[in-house]
Scaffold this motif. Structure first.
Motif, PDB file in Angstrom:
ATOM      1  N   PHE A 112     139.600 -40.945  18.210  1.00 50.99           N
ATOM      2  CA  PHE A 112     139.537 -39.874  17.216  1.00 50.99           C
ATOM      3  C   PHE A 112     138.500 -38.827  17.617  1.00 50.99           C
ATOM      4  N   ALA A 113     137.337 -39.283  18.084  1.00 51.94           N
ATOM      5  CA  ALA A 113     136.278 -38.366  18.505  1.00 51.94           C
ATOM      6  C   ALA A 113     136.757 -37.466  19.638  1.00 51.94           C
ATOM      7  N   GLN A 114     137.474 -38.044  20.588  1.00 52.78           N
ATOM      8  CA  GLN A 114     138.010 -37.251  21.697  1.00 52.78           C
ATOM      9  C   GLN A 114     139.028 -36.240  21.181  1.00 52.78           C
ATOM     10  N   ALA A 115     139.838 -36.653  20.202  1.00 52.93           N
ATOM     11  CA  ALA A 115     140.843 -35.748  19.635  1.00 52.93           C
ATOM     12  C   ALA A 115     140.192 -34.576  18.906  1.00 52.93           C
ATOM     13  N   VAL A 116     139.073 -34.828  18.245  1.00 50.02           N
ATOM     14  CA  VAL A 116     138.344 -33.755  17.556  1.00 50.02           C
ATOM     15  C   VAL A 116     137.830 -32.743  18.574  1.00 50.02           C
ATOM     16  N   VAL A 117     137.247 -33.244  19.650  1.00 52.49           N
ATOM     17  CA  VAL A 117     136.723 -32.373  20.697  1.00 52.49           C
ATOM     18  C   VAL A 117     137.851 -31.580  21.360  1.00 52.49           C
ATOM     19  N   ASP A 118     139.000 -32.218  21.521  1.00 52.72           N
ATOM     20  CA  ASP A 118     140.151 -31.555  22.147  1.00 52.72           C
ATOM     21  C   ASP A 118     140.850 -30.587  21.199  1.00 52.72           C
ATOM     22  N   GLY A 119     140.472 -30.626  19.922  1.00 53.09           N
ATOM     23  CA  GLY A 119     141.100 -29.739  18.946  1.00 53.09           C
ATOM     24  C   GLY A 119     142.378 -30.288  18.360  1.00 53.09           C
ATOM     25  N   ALA A 120     142.683 -31.554  18.649  1.00 51.07           N
ATOM     26  CA  ALA A 120     143.916 -32.162  18.147  1.00 51.07           C
ATOM     27  C   ALA A 120     143.737 -32.792  16.772  1.00 51.07           C
ATOM     28  N   ALA A 121     142.504 -33.029  16.355  1.00 52.48           N
ATOM     29  CA  ALA A 121     142.222 -33.636  15.055  1.00 52.48           C
ATOM     30  C   ALA A 121     141.194 -32.800  14.312  1.00 52.48           C
ATOM     31  N   ALA A 122     141.303 -32.782  12.997  1.00 47.11           N
ATOM     32  CA  ALA A 122     140.362 -32.023  12.175  1.00 47.11           C
ATOM     33  C   ALA A 122     139.029 -32.752  12.079  1.00 47.11           C
ATOM     34  N   VAL A 123     137.951 -32.013  11.885  1.00 46.39           N
ATOM     35  CA  VAL A 123     136.623 -32.621  11.800  1.00 46.39           C
ATOM     36  C   VAL A 123     136.498 -33.551  10.601  1.00 46.39           C
ATOM     37  N   ASN A 124     137.325 -33.330   9.581  1.00 49.62           N
ATOM     38  CA  ASN A 124     137.299 -34.199   8.400  1.00 49.62           C
ATOM     39  C   ASN A 124     138.477 -35.164   8.388  1.00 49.62           C
ATOM     40  N   GLY A 125     139.004 -35.462   9.582  1.00 45.30           N
ATOM     41  CA  GLY A 125     140.207 -36.287   9.685  1.00 45.30           C
ATOM     42  C   GLY A 125     139.996 -37.772   9.525  1.00 45.30           C
ATOM     43  N   CYS A 126     138.739 -38.223   9.501  1.00 43.86           N
ATOM     44  CA  CYS A 126     138.477 -39.658   9.307  1.00 43.86           C
ATOM     45  C   CYS A 126     138.432 -39.955   7.821  1.00 43.86           C
ATOM     46  N   PRO A 127     139.387 -40.720   7.297  1.00 45.93           N
ATOM     47  CA  PRO A 127     139.421 -40.985   5.860  1.00 45.93           C
ATOM     48  C   PRO A 127     138.310 -41.910   5.378  1.00 45.93           C
ATOM     49  N   VAL A 128     137.679 -42.633   6.311  1.00 45.22           N
ATOM     50  CA  VAL A 128     136.644 -43.588   5.942  1.00 45.22           C
ATOM     51  C   VAL A 128     135.272 -42.913   5.825  1.00 45.22           C
ATOM     52  N   SER A 129     135.079 -41.813   6.556  1.00 47.59           N
ATOM     53  CA  SER A 129     133.790 -41.126   6.548  1.00 47.59           C
ATOM     54  C   SER A 129     133.494 -40.518   5.188  1.00 47.59           C
ATOM     55  N   ASN A 130     132.220 -40.524   4.821  1.00 50.17           N
ATOM     56  CA  ASN A 130     131.827 -39.860   3.576  1.00 50.17           C
ATOM     57  C   ASN A 130     131.559 -38.384   3.848  1.00 50.17           C
ATOM     58  N   ALA A 131     131.211 -37.647   2.810  1.00 47.33           N
ATOM     59  CA  ALA A 131     131.013 -36.206   2.936  1.00 47.33           C
ATOM     60  C   ALA A 131     129.909 -35.859   3.922  1.00 47.33           C
ATOM     61  N   ALA A 132     128.814 -36.641   3.921  1.00 44.74           N
ATOM     62  CA  ALA A 132     127.696 -36.378   4.818  1.00 44.74           C
ATOM     63  C   ALA A 132     128.097 -36.570   6.281  1.00 44.74           C
ATOM     64  N   GLN A 133     128.864 -37.615   6.545  1.00 47.26           N
ATOM     65  CA  GLN A 133     129.296 -37.885   7.915  1.00 47.26           C
ATOM     66  C   GLN A 133     130.249 -36.805   8.418  1.00 47.26           C
ATOM     67  N   LYS A 134     131.139 -36.353   7.535  1.00 52.80           N
ATOM     68  CA  LYS A 134     132.063 -35.288   7.915  1.00 52.80           C
ATOM     69  C   LYS A 134     131.308 -33.995   8.195  1.00 52.80           C
ATOM     70  N   ALA A 135     130.251 -33.757   7.424  1.00 48.98           N
ATOM     71  CA  ALA A 135     129.428 -32.566   7.646  1.00 48.98           C
ATOM     72  C   ALA A 135     128.722 -32.643   8.998  1.00 48.98           C
ATOM     73  N   GLN A 136     128.281 -33.840   9.385  1.00 52.63           N
ATOM     74  CA  GLN A 136     127.617 -34.026  10.677  1.00 52.63           C
ATOM     75  C   GLN A 136     128.583 -33.773  11.831  1.00 52.63           C
ATOM     76  N   ILE A 137     129.817 -34.264  11.677  1.00 56.04           N
ATOM     77  CA  ILE A 137     130.828 -34.050  12.711  1.00 56.04           C
ATOM     78  C   ILE A 137     131.131 -32.560  12.852  1.00 56.04           C
ATOM     79  N   ALA A 138     131.244 -31.885  11.702  1.00 53.36           N
ATOM     80  CA  ALA A 138     131.496 -30.447  11.719  1.00 53.36           C
ATOM     81  C   ALA A 138     130.361 -29.699  12.405  1.00 53.36           C
TER      82      ALA A 138
END
Length: 256
Positions: free
Chosen positions: A56-82
């Motif tokens: 999933f992390a590789q897909a985010v970097v490649d632009g294939a997945a959204a930064v908030n695409g992990c359903p398990v992550s909380n809001a803070a974690q999604k903000a960190q990924i963004a």
């Protein structure tokens, strides 16, 4: 001595060649991948649609997945990924797995007594399962085994979800052979706990609480948030105001 010198020389030569090859053919990795992995919960549940957190992390970097695409992550974690990706995190509505069936023991009629292994897929091979309703939860725990967060259990022959523990990873949705589990907004208070698309007379013979498509809920809804499609009431959660009038009017008590 000569032989040893030759072997030593060859060893040094091959070592140098391997060192050069490792530099020339090295696969460059984006450091952002590791940073995103560090932000993820590490569940490797597959709820994002990828094999694991690293994928999933590789897909985010490649632009294939959204930064908030992990359903398990909380809001803070999604903000960190963004932040790692230099983007702004978009708040997405929390979802929750919901078992759309109320056919517990004593409520749903059974075709036969099932004595096989506790697996819904196994029961499905025997005439579609032991319950007369072809849309009913079989209650044999296949979804329980699929859940990595201990958020779903079987009670009285029907699977139920602990909404506090559910991460909306979707593994139970994929595991259910009857397709009676759906991801719906966690804020939804009015839910039609039935999936049967049979006509009323068939439903009443199979289950005491199944939706019969009578449309009383449709007529009583003040915001036109309910429709009946294929003999089954459905709620539009974007319109629903959780007034509870449909629940009070339902003659089968199938709306939570």
């Amino acid at each position: 001595m000569t032989a040893l010198a030759i072997l030593g020389g060859l060893g040094l030569l091959f070592g140098a060649l391997l060192g050069i090859a490792s530099i020339v053919f090295r696969v460059k990795t984006d450091e952002r991948v590791e940073k995103i992995i560090a932000c993820l919960p590490g569940a490797n549940c597959g709820g994002c649609g990828y094999a694991g957190c690293a994928n999933f992390a590789q897909a985010v970097v490649d632009g294939a997945a959204a930064v908030n695409g992990c359903p398990v992550s909380n809001a803070a974690q999604k903000a960190q990924i963004a932040e790692v990706m230099g983007q702004s995190a978009q708040e997405s509505e929390k979802l929750c797995a919901t078992v759309l069936c109320s056919g517990a023991y004593g409520v749903a009629e059974e075709k036969y007594q099932y004595y096989g292994i506790d697996d819904c897929n196994a029961a499905m091979r025997l005439g579609g399962g032991q319950k007369q309703c072809s849309y009913a939860c079989l209650g044999l725990g296949t979804c329980v085994k699929a859940c990595k967060f201990d958020a779903i259990h079987v009670k009285d022959g029907v699977a139920t979800v602990d909404r506090e523990k559910c991460t909306a990873c979707g593994m139970c949705v994929k595991a259910c052979p009857k397709h009676v589990i759906e991801l719906i907004p966690a804020s939804a208070q009015r839910i039609v706990l039935c999936k049967s698309q049979e006509k009323g007379p068939v439903v009443t013979k199979a289950c005491r609480v199944g939706c019969i498509g009578c449309r009383l809920c449709v007529k009583t809804c003040p915001v036109d948030a309910i429709t009946v499609e294929n003999n089954l009431a459905k709620i539009n959660y974007e319109k629903c105001i959780n007034c509870g009038m449909c629940k009070e009017k339902c003659p089968r008590g199938i709306i939570a």
